[in-house]
Design an enzyme around this catalytic site. Structure first.
Site, short mmCIF file in Angstrom:
data_model
loop_
_atom_site.label_atom_id
_atom_site.label_comp_id
_atom_site.label_asym_id
_atom_site.label_seq_id
_atom_site.Cartn_x
_atom_site.Cartn_y
_atom_site.Cartn_z
CB SER A 1 32.43 15.09 28.78
OG SER A 1 33.26 15.76 29.71
CG HIS A 2 34.77 19.42 28.36
ND1 HIS A 2 34.20 18.56 29.27
CD2 HIS A 2 34.29 20.65 28.65
CE1 HIS A 2 33.43 19.25 30.08
NE2 HIS A 2 33.46 20.51 29.73
CG ASP B 1 29.84 13.38 34.25
OD1 ASP B 1 30.16 12.82 33.19
OD2 ASP B 1 30.67 13.94 34.99
P1 NDP Z 1 35.89 16.15 37.97
O1 NDP Z 1 35.12 16.12 39.22
O2 NDP Z 1 35.79 14.99 37.05
O3 NDP Z 1 37.45 16.35 38.28
C1 NDP Z 1 37.91 17.48 38.97
C2 NDP Z 1 39.41 17.47 39.09
O4 NDP Z 1 39.79 16.55 40.11
C3 NDP Z 1 40.17 17.05 37.84
O5 NDP Z 1 41.31 17.84 37.70
C4 NDP Z 1 40.51 15.58 38.10
O6 NDP Z 1 41.67 15.26 37.35
C5 NDP Z 1 40.73 15.58 39.59
N1 NDP Z 1 40.35 14.32 40.25
C6 NDP Z 1 39.32 13.50 39.98
N2 NDP Z 1 39.28 12.48 40.84
C7 NDP Z 1 40.32 12.66 41.68
C8 NDP Z 1 40.83 11.92 42.79
N3 NDP Z 1 40.27 10.79 43.20
N4 NDP Z 1 41.92 12.40 43.43
C9 NDP Z 1 42.51 13.54 43.04
N5 NDP Z 1 42.09 14.27 41.98
C10 NDP Z 1 41.01 13.83 41.31
O7 NDP Z 1 35.56 17.49 37.14
P2 NDP Z 1 34.19 18.26 36.97
O8 NDP Z 1 33.13 17.27 36.62
O9 NDP Z 1 33.95 19.16 38.11
O10 NDP Z 1 34.52 19.16 35.67
C11 NDP Z 1 34.69 18.53 34.42
C12 NDP Z 1 35.35 19.46 33.42
O11 NDP Z 1 34.42 20.36 32.88
C13 NDP Z 1 36.53 20.30 33.89
O12 NDP Z 1 37.60 20.04 33.00
C14 NDP Z 1 36.07 21.74 33.75
O13 NDP Z 1 37.10 22.64 33.38
C15 NDP Z 1 35.05 21.61 32.64
N6 NDP Z 1 33.99 22.63 32.67
C16 NDP Z 1 34.00 23.61 31.70
C17 NDP Z 1 32.99 24.57 31.67
C18 NDP Z 1 33.02 25.67 30.68
O14 NDP Z 1 32.15 26.53 30.73
N7 NDP Z 1 33.97 25.73 29.78
C19 NDP Z 1 31.89 24.54 32.65
C20 NDP Z 1 32.03 23.50 33.65
C21 NDP Z 1 33.03 22.57 33.63
P3 NDP Z 1 42.21 13.78 37.05
O15 NDP Z 1 41.06 12.84 37.18
O16 NDP Z 1 42.79 13.84 35.68
O17 NDP Z 1 43.24 13.54 38.11
#
Ligand code: NDP
Length: 338
Positions: A47-48, A188
């Site tokens: 998404s990013h 999302d």
């Molecule tokens: P997610 O909830 O999708 O994921 C959060 C983290 O948890 C990730 O590092 C993911 O990495 C990890 N994760 C996911 N599922 C599991 C699991 N089952 N077990 C262990 N680890 C897990 O992220 P968000 O929706 O909260 O955020 C999405 C993105 O948006 C982030 O990258 C954030 O930096 C970005 N963001 C940027 C903003 C901005 O202003 N620039 C504002 C808000 C968000 P992985 O699945 O790879 O293991």
């Protein structure tokens, strides 16, 4: 019907660079952001990645962000670097500061880089990972536009305020994770609305102020719930302080300028903290990390947070990524109008 096209990571990078340059971004800045877009397509969150390019472009064409930013960085205390992003993207300033930040962390044990007058539209994992690759523990925060209500409140106060943590892992890639302060990311919610499906759990408020899983109702109020009730709201508070207040960036609630330009992000603040574990006196630091990870791995379905990116990386490097043809058409149109 084949609605996607397979692109290699080099093609993704070249496409991102062309879109940014057509929008008026300078050579250096467009290199930095094109790399981040490519890394997001490779490791997630997608998404990013390419889907985010229209928001970058909008920020330049509306005159909100500076497409040719020249950030400045000043050392204002033994372990503190203070940046001014020149109204450009944070990552350009952070790239400039990285070498000095690493050196200061090694010298002092801990060091921080703060930056105001900057924009951030990317995933924070790419801000911390390079520090962990250099052997440091890293924590990054940035505040963003107000969408998240405080626990029990009705009006958004916090941004979706993301944070990222990273640490080195002996014999492997660093542990790196990042997350928003909202239950579900805005992108999302938009995707669920477009697909006409409810969210798996209440993630925002409806017009009556009740928690709802209806994405349309949440998009109408623009009021998202923090993750983990009062606990997530407290983390969002921490990020507002370490991001906006410490750096001197715009508070998430101060949206006027952003709205005027129709932009998605605010000119917020970011802080990146780097810690050298070898200066903290525990010679077995690496063993502790290995032990924590090994207790998680093989623990039924549990996995080390953020390791999902490593699997995606291997696959994307070998096979490329499938990109929506609609998105490709949109990006090509943007280039021709640039
Ligand atoms: P997610 O909830 O999708 O994921 C959060 C983290 O948890 C990730 O590092 C993911 O990495 C990890 N994760 C996911 N599922 C599991 C699991 N089952 N077990 C262990 N680890 C897990 O992220 P968000 O929706 O909260 O955020 C999405 C993105 O948006 C982030 O990258 C954030 O930096 C970005 N963001 C940027 C903003 C901005 O202003 N620039 C504002 C808000 C968000 P992985 O699945 O790879 O293991």
């Amino acid at each position: 019907m084949n609605s996607t096209q397979l692109l290699s990571l080099a093609e993704v990078r070249a496409l991102a660079k062309s879109v940014l340059v057509s929008a008026g971004m300078d050579d250096h800045g467009s290199d930095v952001i094109a790399d981040i877009v490519m890394c997001s397509e490779r490791d997630g969150p997608r998404s990013h990645g390419l889907r985010n390019l229209p928001f970058y472009v909008q920020s330049f064409t509306s005159g909100y962000a500076n497409a040719a930013a020249t950030p400045t960085i000043e050392r204002i205390a033994p372990g503190v670097l203070r940046g001014d992003g020149d109204n450009g993207y944070y990552q350009i300033a952070a790239n400039m500061a990285r070498e000095d930040l690493i050196a200061l962390a090694r010298q002092n044990g801990i060091a921080a880089f703060t930056c105001a007058n900057c924009h951030h539209l990317g995933a924070l994992r790419f801000d911390t990972e390079p520090l962990a690759e250099a052997g440091l523990v890293a924590l990054a925060v940035v505040n963003s536009l107000s969408l998240v209500v405080p626990h029990g409140g009705l009006r958004p106060v916090f941004g979706t305020n993301p944070m990222s943590f990273a640490c080195p892992r002996e014999g492997g890639a660093p542990v790196v994770w990042d997350q928003a302060s909202s239950t579900v990311a805005l992108m999302d919610i938009k995707m669920a609305a477009a697909e006409g499906r409810a969210l798996p759990q209440p993630a925002g408020l409806d017009a009556q102020g009740h928690p709802t899983a209806d994405p349309e109702a949440i998009l109408e109020t623009q009021s998202l719930l923090p993750f983990g009730a009062h606990k997530g709201a407290a983390i969002a508070f921490l990020i507002e302080v370490l991001g906006a207040a410490l750096a001197g960036g715009t508070l998430s609630v101060d949206n006027e300028q952003r709205k005027e330009h129709g932009a998605l992000n605010i000119k917020g603040g970011a802080t990146l903290i780097a810690i050298d574990p070898t200066r903290f006196g525990n010679v077995a630091f690496d063993d502790y990390i290995s032990r924590i990870c090994s207790e998680i791995e093989g623990n039924d379905d549990a996995r080390v947070p953020g390791d999902g990116r490593l699997k995606k990386r291997v696959e994307a490097e070998a096979k490329g990524v499938a990109v929506s043809k609609d998105l490709l058409a949109q990006l090509k149109t943007m280039m021709s109008q640039g």
